[in-house]
Scaffold this active site. Structure first.
Site, short mmCIF file in Angstrom:
data_model
loop_
_atom_site.label_atom_id
_atom_site.label_comp_id
_atom_site.label_asym_id
_atom_site.label_seq_id
_atom_site.Cartn_x
_atom_site.Cartn_y
_atom_site.Cartn_z
CG ASP A 167 -1.89 1.09 1.33
OD1 ASP A 167 -2.36 1.55 0.27
OD2 ASP A 167 -2.16 1.55 2.46
CD GLU A 418 -0.41 -5.62 7.46
OE1 GLU A 418 -0.82 -5.54 6.29
OE2 GLU A 418 -1.01 -5.10 8.43
CE1 TYR A 474 -4.57 0.76 10.26
CE2 TYR A 474 -3.76 -1.48 9.96
CZ TYR A 474 -3.56 -0.11 9.91
OH TYR A 474 -2.35 0.39 9.51
CD GLU A 512 0.88 -0.96 9.48
OE1 GLU A 512 -0.28 -0.98 9.02
OE2 GLU A 512 1.87 -1.32 8.82
C1 BDP Z 1 -1.33 -2.38 6.63
C2 BDP Z 1 -0.02 -2.19 5.91
C3 BDP Z 1 0.26 -0.75 5.53
C4 BDP Z 1 -1.01 -0.10 5.03
C5 BDP Z 1 -2.01 -0.08 6.16
C6 BDP Z 1 -3.33 0.58 5.77
O1 BDP Z 1 1.05 -2.72 6.64
O2 BDP Z 1 1.27 -0.71 4.56
O3 BDP Z 1 -0.78 1.19 4.53
O4 BDP Z 1 -2.29 -1.39 6.55
O5 BDP Z 1 -4.23 -0.12 5.32
O6 BDP Z 1 -1.96 -3.44 6.02
O7 BDP Z 1 -3.44 1.78 5.90
#
Ligand code: BDP
Length: 605
Positions: A167, A418, A474, A512
């Site tokens: 991404d 990931e 997330y 993240e």
């Molecule tokens: C994760 C990835 C990252 C993406 C992020 C996203 O590690 O590179 O930019 O999510 O979805 O899957 O913002």
């Protein structure tokens, strides 16, 4: 064993390092005939482009921005006559993703992998006291046999197109500085340092590799330039009395000078700033100099307007100022090793860095970050080509560790981002990369990898390899976003309870978490994408973090908005930045600042 020294180029009494940054001739090889058409001797056209920079965002034509294939760079190179008899190199900070280097029409070297340095030994190919021609072919095609992973497809009109499994925009070209260097025939090739703290003193264990047999001596100077220790021999220990340790935001840097001597005559001298500190994982704690540290900070990118992924010294400065302002103490070099100057700055500013190799997109998916987390695609590591990928991955780990091991800021290695971990086929692959990192690093820094949403306590086969369990989560964005956020919290806590039940006795870190937020959008009450929602999301997430003692850090995704491939999930880029792409704060920046300034360095220690 690497062929070329990875040491950062410096001019010393015995060495010369001349930056070749500036305008280079540039040509896009749309027909892919450059090789056949003799571009090695000189490229067509008169177009000039800056180095370092990504080539993509300068032009107004979409077929240039989206170009997949070979691009060619050229410049003249004057090599001083006094350098004759020395070892002369061209040293590329990086060429993304692979390059071939020609001097005066002769192919000198090739390099695979777009985020680590390499040298071209041009000693025998140049004319001294004369102009020479350097031509570099850079190719930016993606494949599953190299990192980062992706594919290159051909469109009906015959044009090639990159399809990243990751991404971020596939920026490429000569994105980092190029140097012309001259070294003596016998020179310092590499060195390793390890530290031991004993009361007020410290022991510095060292090993130096040179290209010859002459005597090696080492001196250590403090910040005032006073000599505080010295030693002779290619390996040994120096005692530093009353050592000033390298600490977070209080980075004391000694200067290590290594010399090769022939009696009284100096053969080579190389110097580098170093920091005395130890890093260790003990139980659920991350210890710096024996004291617990809670990581606060970001997953970042090298990304800015116009120069793309090109190293931008001004953007670097601004980023460090913002990170200090917000109360961060760390960042992860998502998703590739960054420019060397950034680690030098982190050494100086006392930031903790998790250094990540470009192993991203190791998932069977075109929109990796979305589809992959659904768990529908597995067994990435069962491909026939996996051994080729593994080889490239291991080479990049070796180059990264060799390049970065002596930076005090580097406290951990992130070996993948990931990847697919739910199929058994991942296990032997992981074993190889984790063992290699351990073997190469004399400091035995903690190793980790960033785990995708479907790498869960009951599905992930690979988390036991990690010394620090790093989660990319997330809940409240990709899972149960918006008004369903209470449901997101329930699911999030359920997962964390399952990890807790495993009682791994390891630190957990969020590498993240985040929510896309448009810097322009306000909405009361909130909706997803508004600044109000980003704050709501963060409050919920931080509440969960604070409920578990084994969570020892939070690195939000992302420091700033960044460019991605166009698509229905991205509004001209990923907008999870706490800062906009031009480095101004969104509302959430103030929330984070209040939180992080209020957390003790040893929070939950
Ligand atoms: C994760 C990835 C990252 C993406 C992020 C996203 O590690 O590179 O930019 O999510 O979805 O899957 O913002």
């Amino acid at each position: 064993m690497l062929e070329n020294s990875m040491l950062y180029p410096r001019t010393t009494v015995s060495r010369r390092a001349v930056p070749l940054d500036g305008m280079w001739k540039f040509w896009l090889d749309e027909n892919g005939t450059g090789e056949k058409d003799g571009f090695a001797d000189g490229i067509p056209g008169k177009d000039l482009i800056p180095v370092p920079a990504s080539f993509q965002d300068f032009y107004t034509q979409k077929n240039i921005r989206e170009f997949a294939g070979d691009v060619w760079y050229e410049r003249d190179l004057f090599v001083p006559g006094e350098w004759e008899g020395r070892q002369v190199f061209l040293r590329f900070g990086a060429a993304t993703h692979r390059a071939a280097v020609y001097v005066n029409g002769r192919k000198i070297t090739e390099h695979e992998g777009g985020f680590l340095p390499f040298c071209a030994d041009i000693t025998g190919a140049v004319h001294y006291d004369a102009d020479n021609k350097v031509v570099v072919k850079v190719n930016n095609e993606l494949a599953v046999t190299n990192i980062p992973c992706g594919e290159t497809i051909t469109l009906p009109d015959g044009r090639k197109m990159n399809k990243p499994y990751f991404d971020f925009f596939n920026y490429s070209g000569l994105q980092r500085s190029v140097f012309l260097t001259a070294l003596p025939k016998e020179y310092v090739f590499d060195f390793d340092l390890d530290y031991e703290i004993a009361g007020k003193d410290a022991f510095l264990h060292y090993q130096v590799r040179t290209t010859g047999e002459h005597e090696t001596v080492l001196w250590l100077y403090d910040e005032e330039g006073r000599q505080v220790a010295a030693s002779a021999g290619k390996s040994g220990t120096m005692k530093v009395e009353n050592a000033r340790l390298w600490r977070v935001h209080d980075a004391y840097l000694y200067r290590l000078v290594i010399r090769i001597l022939d009696g009284d005559a100096l053969i080579d001298e190389y110097g580098q700033e170093i920091g005395i500190r130890t890093v260790e994982v003990k139980g659920t704690s991350i210890l710096l100099n024996g004291e617990p540290v809670y990581l606060k900070g970001f997953g970042k990118h090298e990304d800015s307007s116009i120069v793309g992924r090109g190293f931008n010294i001004g953007v670097m400065k601004r980023d460090f100022e913002l990170m200090k302002w917000i109360g961060a103490n760390s960042f992860r070099t998502a998703h590739y090793p960054y420019s060397e100057e950034i680690y030098q700055m982190a050494d100086r500013e006392g930031f903790l860095v998790i250094d990540e190799v470009a192993a991203v997109g190791l998932f069977e998916s075109l929109m990796n970050f979305m589809e992959a987390s659904s768990g529908k695609k597995t067994a990435f590591f069962k491909k026939e080509t996996t051994p080729i990928l593994l080889k490239a991955h291991k080479k990049a780990i070796e180059e990264m560790i060799t390049r970065d091991k002596n930076h005090p800021c580097v406290i951990a290695w992130s070996l993948l981002n990931e990847p697919e971990t739910t199929d058994e086929a991942a296990v032997p692959y992981f074993k190889e990369v984790f063992d290699l990192a351990h073997e190469l690093d004399v400091q035995k820094r903690p190793r980790t990898f960033a785990m995708i949403m479907n790498s869960l306590p009951d599905t992930c086969k690979c988390y036991p390899f990690s010394d620090i369990i790093a989660l990319n989560r997330y809940y409240g964005w990709y899972v149960s976003g918006g008004y369903e956020i209470s449901q997101a919290e329930v699911l999030f806590r359920k997962e964390m309870d399952a990890w807790k039940a495993l009682d791994l006795n390891k630190p957990f870190l969020f590498t993240e978490y985040g929510a896309d937020t448009l810097g322009t959008e306000h909405k009361l009450p909130s909706v997803m994408w508004s600044q109000e929602y980003q704050e709501e999301y963060l409050k919920m997430t931080h509440d969960v973090f604070d409920s578990y003692d084994f969570i020892k850090g939070e690195q939000i995704w992302n420091f700033a908005d960044f460019q991605t491939t166009e698509g229905i999930l991205r509004v001209n880029g990923n907008k999870k930045g706490v800062f906009t792409r031009d480095r101004q704060p969104k509302d959430a920046a103030y929330l984070l600042r209040r939180r992080w300034k209020g957390l003790l360095e040893g929070f939950k220690g």
